[in-house]
Design a protein around this motif. Structure first.
Motif, PDB file in Angstrom:
ATOM      1  N   TYR A   1      77.894  77.086  35.716  1.00 37.33           N
ATOM      2  CA  TYR A   1      76.587  76.612  36.160  1.00 37.33           C
ATOM      3  C   TYR A   1      76.707  75.961  37.529  1.00 37.33           C
ATOM      4  O   TYR A   1      77.707  75.298  37.829  1.00 37.33           O
ATOM      5  CB  TYR A   1      76.018  75.635  35.131  1.00 37.33           C
ATOM      6  N   PRO A   2      75.709  76.148  38.396  1.00 30.02           N
ATOM      7  CA  PRO A   2      75.814  75.646  39.773  1.00 30.02           C
ATOM      8  C   PRO A   2      75.821  74.121  39.828  1.00 30.02           C
ATOM      9  O   PRO A   2      75.039  73.454  39.154  1.00 30.02           O
ATOM     10  CB  PRO A   2      74.568  76.221  40.461  1.00 30.02           C
ATOM     11  N   VAL A   3      76.735  73.579  40.634  1.00 28.00           N
ATOM     12  CA  VAL A   3      76.822  72.138  40.861  1.00 28.00           C
ATOM     13  C   VAL A   3      77.018  71.904  42.350  1.00 28.00           C
ATOM     14  O   VAL A   3      77.367  72.821  43.099  1.00 28.00           O
ATOM     15  CB  VAL A   3      77.979  71.492  40.065  1.00 28.00           C
ATOM     16  N   ALA A   4      76.806  70.676  42.781  1.00 27.07           N
ATOM     17  CA  ALA A   4      76.993  70.295  44.183  1.00 27.07           C
ATOM     18  C   ALA A   4      78.132  69.291  44.271  1.00 27.07           C
ATOM     19  O   ALA A   4      78.129  68.266  43.574  1.00 27.07           O
ATOM     20  CB  ALA A   4      75.712  69.698  44.749  1.00 27.07           C
ATOM     21  N   ALA A   5      79.102  69.574  45.115  1.00 26.17           N
ATOM     22  CA  ALA A   5      80.229  68.658  45.294  1.00 26.17           C
ATOM     23  C   ALA A   5      79.726  67.286  45.721  1.00 26.17           C
ATOM     24  O   ALA A   5      78.827  67.161  46.547  1.00 26.17           O
ATOM     25  CB  ALA A   5      81.196  69.214  46.331  1.00 26.17           C
ATOM     26  N   GLY A   6      80.316  66.239  45.131  1.00 29.01           N
ATOM     27  CA  GLY A   6      79.910  64.876  45.439  1.00 29.01           C
ATOM     28  C   GLY A   6      78.800  64.340  44.574  1.00 29.01           C
ATOM     29  O   GLY A   6      78.445  63.160  44.682  1.00 29.01           O
ATOM     30  N   THR A   7      78.237  65.172  43.687  1.00 27.52           N
ATOM     31  CA  THR A   7      77.157  64.749  42.801  1.00 27.52           C
ATOM     32  C   THR A   7      77.707  64.451  41.406  1.00 27.52           C
ATOM     33  O   THR A   7      78.597  65.156  40.918  1.00 27.52           O
ATOM     34  CB  THR A   7      76.072  65.836  42.711  1.00 27.52           C
ATOM     35  N   LEU A   8      77.186  63.416  40.784  1.00 26.63           N
ATOM     36  CA  LEU A   8      77.629  63.011  39.453  1.00 26.63           C
ATOM     37  C   LEU A   8      76.932  63.856  38.390  1.00 26.63           C
ATOM     38  O   LEU A   8      75.708  64.030  38.425  1.00 26.63           O
ATOM     39  CB  LEU A   8      77.323  61.531  39.227  1.00 26.63           C
ATOM     40  N   TYR A   9      77.707  64.367  37.440  1.00 25.82           N
ATOM     41  CA  TYR A   9      77.175  65.157  36.325  1.00 25.82           C
ATOM     42  C   TYR A   9      77.671  64.574  35.005  1.00 25.82           C
ATOM     43  O   TYR A   9      78.716  63.915  34.947  1.00 25.82           O
ATOM     44  CB  TYR A   9      77.596  66.628  36.432  1.00 25.82           C
ATOM     45  N   GLU A  10      76.923  64.881  33.971  1.00 27.41           N
ATOM     46  CA  GLU A  10      77.249  64.402  32.626  1.00 27.41           C
ATOM     47  C   GLU A  10      77.289  65.581  31.670  1.00 27.41           C
ATOM     48  O   GLU A  10      76.520  66.536  31.809  1.00 27.41           O
ATOM     49  CB  GLU A  10      76.198  63.392  32.153  1.00 27.41           C
ATOM     50  N   ALA A  11      78.184  65.510  30.704  1.00 32.41           N
ATOM     51  CA  ALA A  11      78.213  66.481  29.606  1.00 32.41           C
ATOM     52  C   ALA A  11      78.349  65.717  28.299  1.00 32.41           C
ATOM     53  O   ALA A  11      79.068  64.717  28.231  1.00 32.41           O
ATOM     54  CB  ALA A  11      79.373  67.456  29.768  1.00 32.41           C
ATOM     55  N   PHE A  12      77.639  66.181  27.285  1.00 33.39           N
ATOM     56  CA  PHE A  12      77.821  65.581  25.962  1.00 33.39           C
ATOM     57  C   PHE A  12      77.563  66.627  24.894  1.00 33.39           C
ATOM     58  O   PHE A  12      76.987  67.695  25.148  1.00 33.39           O
ATOM     59  CB  PHE A  12      76.948  64.330  25.753  1.00 33.39           C
TER      60      PHE A  12
END
Length: 743
Positions: free
Chosen positions: A61-72
């Motif tokens: 899935y697309p993400v942006a470097a430097g951005t905080l993401y969460e998974a649960f």
């Protein structure tokens, strides 16, 4: 129910109807199991041999470097504990790194939350979710469902950052203050499957030696003196007899603590219990924070905390002059006293044993069958003289009986001189439920303060009741409606609604035609009432047509409780040459434009003609006739109007076209095709543009909600971004800031 903001598909999230979104990565097979909570399906991960096994999402899935993401995810496994990870990938799907959660403390067959958060590293453009456990043999099962990957899900309005709220990234949000050591842990906790702001990592405070122990939060968000703030933390005490507490602290500009308000948990066990604390920021306050601890603790005992929040306090009732702490009893008896009689007052116990709102109430007990009076403190009422005020309490019988419960308002001058109490309203108190009791009182001359007073007559010895949700507010119309001709909309205000009930709202024309009104999640159709005050901006109300609003209020079980109707209102259009173009889901884009030419409508139909040999007339097969089609020609008269219309059309959403009565056009929802906008003259500096808008009739959007700031505040932006440059780097427009649409 799909998790808001999830990058995963509904099937990959819930494992229904299949687990095709998942595949084995290491030492396992995957298959669909049953017994899930967000749907029957779950992901079964079975080990092939001893050692770590991993499953991953098929897609990245697309993400942006430097951005905080969460998974649960929610996990279950009687044999082995689990963990969850975010696998960062390059655009070529080459692994950059993996951010792992801690391992769950123990194995458990009960569904429990595992989660992790991390910043996408340099070079990462995509991500996958990893699910991992390490069995000691083959053919060992771990089960998963309710999986999320996306931006962090935070408590709306929380003044702390995401990591301080959740500790999902690291332990930096907390500091040991007294007799303790801190660490992150992932205990087994059965959070509700649709509760997304708690679970996973917790902060664990281990007591070093016998005695008091405490920890505090490192962050200190800014506050405004005189404003009321509410804080809370989920506390998990080591024993049901532990004296665990949360404290709201205020600091001056130099960082010196100037006020602390403590709220002690009365735990019914050792689970996680949300404990509220509130107070008004004192003069000189510049920041606030929270602390937690245990009094008289034993060495090696552990206090766990989750979901730390500070936000502006939400009143018990809109407009009430009584602070939250004095009307909710979440941290004490709220300053209430017994001026006459034998009644005694205490906060109810334990947590959640008796409450109408929150988790505690005021427990009133009378040892004898006599009359007692209990009274709140005095609260300033701005300019009350001659105005009508309403006091409300909510009571429930606990034991014995009460002949009457009378609610009164007692008035005072600015110098605290007693002006006497109102006559009040008397109620019987039957058993079995919570009952709202109100009384009205007009403020006398020289009144500046007021108190709520209750006179209860016990009908038997050892009688007791619970009282909660005390409020005192100026009486305003229960239903009010206002037109806004300049904005082309009407505002409906509904007051004193029952929280947690359901509401449906219609717009009604003089002929009785009802049309549902739009709200944040779509049309109001048995939506849950979350506040006693509901303000609706109806941007789809017709022009120059009298309408009124009709609301139906239902019990939580869906039974009609009562209805309300507003007065008629008419939205005027000053210039018949103008029309409105509106985006139902984004009313901030709505605008007026000048009409050059109304559409010459056509009614299309799909037909096939078959000429039968030897017959004069063909056989024609027809579909149903389609919606109207035609071109609306409008002018924009300035660069500002030109930019506004381009903005309105840019989304491609279904629009509402409203023309002045007399043009022979009904309000119509339309899709707009390719647009031309030449100047009306060949002069280069010509500001006027002639727009030809090809319109195709569309159905009224049913599920489109009104986007706005109700679910996002500036505090959310402040808590997440350290500088304005960071905001500019993340969002393309201010609308994207409002709607949290990132680049």
């Amino acid at each position: 129910m799909t998790i808001p903001g999830n990058l995963l598909s509904s099937s990959t999230e819930s494992m229904d109807p299949s687990v095709s979104g998942w595949t084995a990565k290491l030492n396992c097979t995957v298959s669909k199991g049953s017994g899930g909570r967000s749907g029957d399906g779950c992901l079964t991960v079975k080990s092939v041999a001893a050692g770590e096994m991993q499953a991953r999402t098929v897609s990245s899935y697309p993400v942006a470097a430097g951005t905080l993401y969460e998974a649960f995810a929610d996990a279950s496994g009687a044999t082995v504990p689990e963990r969850i990870g975010i696998r960062w990938l390059t655009s070529a799907n080459i692994e950059v790194s993996v951010t792992w959660s801690l391992m769950t403390l123990t194995a458990s067959a009960t569904w429990h939350r595992i989660s992790v958060a991390g910043t996408a590293p340099v070079g990462a453009t995509r991500a996958q979710v990893l699910l991992s456990s390490t069995p000691a043999a083959g053919n060992v099962n771990s089960f998963y469902e309710n999986v999320y990957l996306g931006l962090p899900i935070r408590t709306t309005g929380n003044m702390f950052t995401f990591n301080a709220e959740s500790s999902e990234v690291d332990a930096s949000g907390w500091v040991s203050e007294l007799n303790s050591t801190l660490a992150r842990q992932v205990p087994v906790v059965a959070w509700a499957y649709d509760w997304y702001t708690a679970g996973g990592h917790t902060m664990a405070m281990t007591v070093t030696a016998n005695g008091n122990a405490a920890m505090r939060m490192a962050e200190r968000p800014a506050v405004t003196p005189g404003a009321e703030y509410l804080g809370y933390i989920y506390l998990s005490p080591p024993t049901s007899g532990s004296t665990a507490w949360v404290e709201l602290r205020f600091y001056d500009s130099g960082g010196t603590q100037i006020q602390a308000t403590r709220s002690t948990l009365a735990p019914p066990g050792t689970g996680f219990y949300r404990q509220f604390v509130s107070d008004i920021a004192p003069a000189g306050a510049a920041s606030a924070s929270l602390a937690a601890g245990i009094d008289s603790a034993t060495a090696a005992q552990v206090l766990r905390v989750d979901t730390a929040v500070i936000r502006p306090a939400l009143p018990v009732m809109a407009g009430t002059v009584i602070p939250y702490a004095n009307g909710s009893f979440e941290q004490s008896t709220g300053g209430w006293t017994v001026p006459t009689g034998v009644a005694t007052l205490a906060r109810s116990t334990p947590w959640a044993a008796a409450s109408y709102g929150g988790y505690y109430s005021l427990a009133v007990s009378s040892a004898t069958a006599t009359s007692s009076t209990w009274r709140s403190g005095m609260f300033t009422v701005p300019s009350p003289v001659g105005l009508n005020f309403r006091a409300q309490i909510v009571c429930r019988l606990n034991a014995g009986s009460w002949t009457t419960v009378t609610v009164k308002v007692r008035w005072y001058t600015a110098a605290n001189a007693d002006l006497g109490a109102s006559t009040g309203t008397a109620y019987a108190l039957p058993g079995g439920s919570w009952y709202a009791m109100t009384t009205d009182s007009v403020a006398p001359a020289t009144a500046a303060k007021a108190a709520v007073e209750v006179v209860g007559v016990a009908g038997a010895v050892s009688s007791s009741l619970w009282m909660d949700a005390v409020a005192l507010w100026q009486v305003l119309p229960l239903t009010a409606v206002t037109e806004h001709d300049d904005g082309g909309y009407a505002t409906l205000t509904l007051r004193e609604l029952p929280v947690d009930y359901l509401i449906t709202v219609y717009r009604v024309t003089a002929d009785g035609t009802r049309t549902p009104v739009r709200g944040p999640t779509g049309l109001y159709d048995k939506d849950v009432i979350t506040s006693d005050l509901l303000i609706i901006e109806d941007h789809e109300a017709p022009l120059e047509v009298p309408v009124y609003y009709y609301a139906e209020v239902y019990s939580p079980a869906g039974v009609l409780a009562y209805t309300r109707s507003s007065a008629f209102v008419t939205i005027d259009l000053d210039d018949v040459n103008l029309c409105w173009l509106k985006d139902p889901g984004n009313p901030q884009r709505n605008m007026q434009v000048m009409v050059k030419q109304a559409p010459d409508w056509a009614d299309p139909i799909e037909q096939t003609a078959h000429k039968v040999r030897g017959r004069q007339n063909a056989v024609v097969l027809s579909d149903s006739r389609g919606g109207q089609e035609g071109s609306l020609v409008v002018w924009t008269r300035s660069d500002e109007e030109r930019k506004a219309l381009r903005w309105l059309l840019s989304s491609g959403n279904v629009l509402l076209w409203q023309a002045a009565p007399g043009m022979g056009e009904d309000d119509i929802y339309v899709n707009v095709g390719p647009v031309a906008r030449p100047r009306i003259s060949p002069v280069a500096t010509e500001a006027w543009r002639e727009w030809t808008l090809p319109l195709t009739e569309a159905d009224m959007p049913v599920t489109t909600g009104v986007n706005g700031s109700a679910d996002r505040t500036w505090q959310d932006v402040l808590a997440e971004f350290p500088t304005w440059q960071a905001v500019l780097d993340t969002y393309a427009t201010w609308e994207d800031v409002l709607l949290d649409k990132r680049k």
